[in-house]
Design a protein around this motif. Structure first.
Motif, PDB file in Angstrom:
ATOM      1  N   ASP A 144      70.383 -47.120  62.320  1.00 16.93           N
ATOM      2  CA  ASP A 144      70.617 -47.441  63.722  1.00 16.93           C
ATOM      3  C   ASP A 144      70.630 -48.979  63.715  1.00 16.93           C
ATOM      4  O   ASP A 144      70.497 -49.705  63.016  1.00 16.93           O
ATOM      5  CB  ASP A 144      69.728 -46.556  64.632  1.00 16.93           C
ATOM      6  N   HIS A 145      70.609 -49.636  65.038  1.00 20.02           N
ATOM      7  CA  HIS A 145      70.617 -50.884  65.425  1.00 20.02           C
ATOM      8  C   HIS A 145      69.330 -51.664  64.866  1.00 20.02           C
ATOM      9  O   HIS A 145      69.178 -52.710  64.767  1.00 20.02           O
ATOM     10  CB  HIS A 145      70.826 -51.290  66.721  1.00 20.02           C
ATOM     11  N   LYS A 146      68.149 -50.554  64.666  1.00 17.03           N
ATOM     12  CA  LYS A 146      67.016 -51.391  64.135  1.00 17.03           C
ATOM     13  C   LYS A 146      66.748 -51.128  62.814  1.00 17.03           C
ATOM     14  O   LYS A 146      65.748 -51.180  62.009  1.00 17.03           O
ATOM     15  CB  LYS A 146      65.674 -50.570  64.760  1.00 17.03           C
ATOM     16  N   ARG A 147      67.841 -50.858  62.099  1.00 13.77           N
ATOM     17  CA  ARG A 147      68.067 -50.549  60.535  1.00 13.77           C
ATOM     18  C   ARG A 147      67.316 -49.249  60.142  1.00 13.77           C
ATOM     19  O   ARG A 147      66.848 -49.351  58.858  1.00 13.77           O
ATOM     20  CB  ARG A 147      67.780 -51.837  59.749  1.00 13.77           C
ATOM     21  N   ARG A 164      70.534 -39.141  67.337  1.00  9.07           N
ATOM     22  CA  ARG A 164      71.261 -40.329  67.408  1.00  9.07           C
ATOM     23  C   ARG A 164      72.480 -40.264  66.955  1.00  9.07           C
ATOM     24  O   ARG A 164      73.425 -41.203  67.321  1.00  9.07           O
ATOM     25  CB  ARG A 164      70.227 -41.493  66.730  1.00  9.07           C
ATOM     26  N   THR A 196      80.443 -49.095  61.285  1.00 10.15           N
ATOM     27  CA  THR A 196      79.236 -50.247  61.216  1.00 10.15           C
ATOM     28  C   THR A 196      78.139 -49.575  60.842  1.00 10.15           C
ATOM     29  O   THR A 196      77.212 -50.308  60.293  1.00 10.15           O
ATOM     30  CB  THR A 196      79.243 -50.984  62.564  1.00 10.15           C
ATOM     31  N   ALA A 197      77.525 -48.290  61.214  1.00 11.59           N
ATOM     32  CA  ALA A 197      76.280 -47.834  60.730  1.00 11.59           C
ATOM     33  C   ALA A 197      76.160 -47.100  59.455  1.00 11.59           C
ATOM     34  O   ALA A 197      75.077 -47.088  58.924  1.00 11.59           O
ATOM     35  CB  ALA A 197      76.073 -46.682  61.841  1.00 11.59           C
TER      36      ALA A 197
END
Length: 171
Positions: free
Chosen positions: A69-72, A97, A107-108
């Protein structure tokens, strides 16, 4: 009293129709992302480069698919095995998610080499970032499967190298 009830029902149905027009993902299920790719055994003469000329496809090789996710933080992990032709195909079928509208596999997610069943070709290479993690490319293809719609993403090609190569003689 009945006019208030009918007015309330009319308002609720109008709001439901408007929400599906503004938020189409709420009305329809999002397509399941699918990752595909090929795994090769690189020739000795090309070890140290990204050249795959003359490489052979590697059956039963293992790769991992990791999505963050965006927080790695890891939100999805799967190990896939190649078929007899060195091809792997793995749906990203997680819940939570992974199924949100903000989730973008390109991107993920990354694909990494894990293991080779061939003792003569079992050393990892970083061809197309097989060690660091190969990024996914959206192939701009959506197809219907028997249960749902799927979006195709590709990684690689990835490669292992031979366990032993004879030293090169330079004259």
């Amino acid at each position: 009293m009945s006019t208030k009830v009918s007015s309330l029902l009319l308002l609720i149905s109008a709001l439901a129709a408007a929400s599906t027009a503004v938020f189409p993902l709420a009305a329809a299920e999002k397509a399941t992302p699918v990752v595909e790719g090929l795994v090769y055994c690189q020739k000795c003469k090309h070890v140290g480069s990204w050249n795959l000329d003359g490489a052979r496809l590697l059956p039963s090789a293992k790769v991992s698919i990791t999505c963050k996710d965006h927080k790695r933080r890891v939100i999805f992990y799967k190990c896939a095995v190649t078929d007899a032709k060195g091809y792997f195909y793995a749906p990203i079928d997680g819940e939570g998610r992974v199924r949100t509208a903000a989730f973008d596999p390109a991107t993920a997610c990354t694909v990494r080499l894990v293991a080779s069943p061939d003792a003569g070709c079992n050393r990892l290479t970083n061809v197309n970032y097989g060690i660091r993690g190969a990024s996914l490319r959206f192939e701009n293809k959506t197809f219907a499967d028997e249960h749902c719609e799927k979006e195709l993403y590709a990684a690689g090609p990835l490669a292992f190298k031979p366990a032993f190569c004879h030293p090169r003689v330079h004259y």
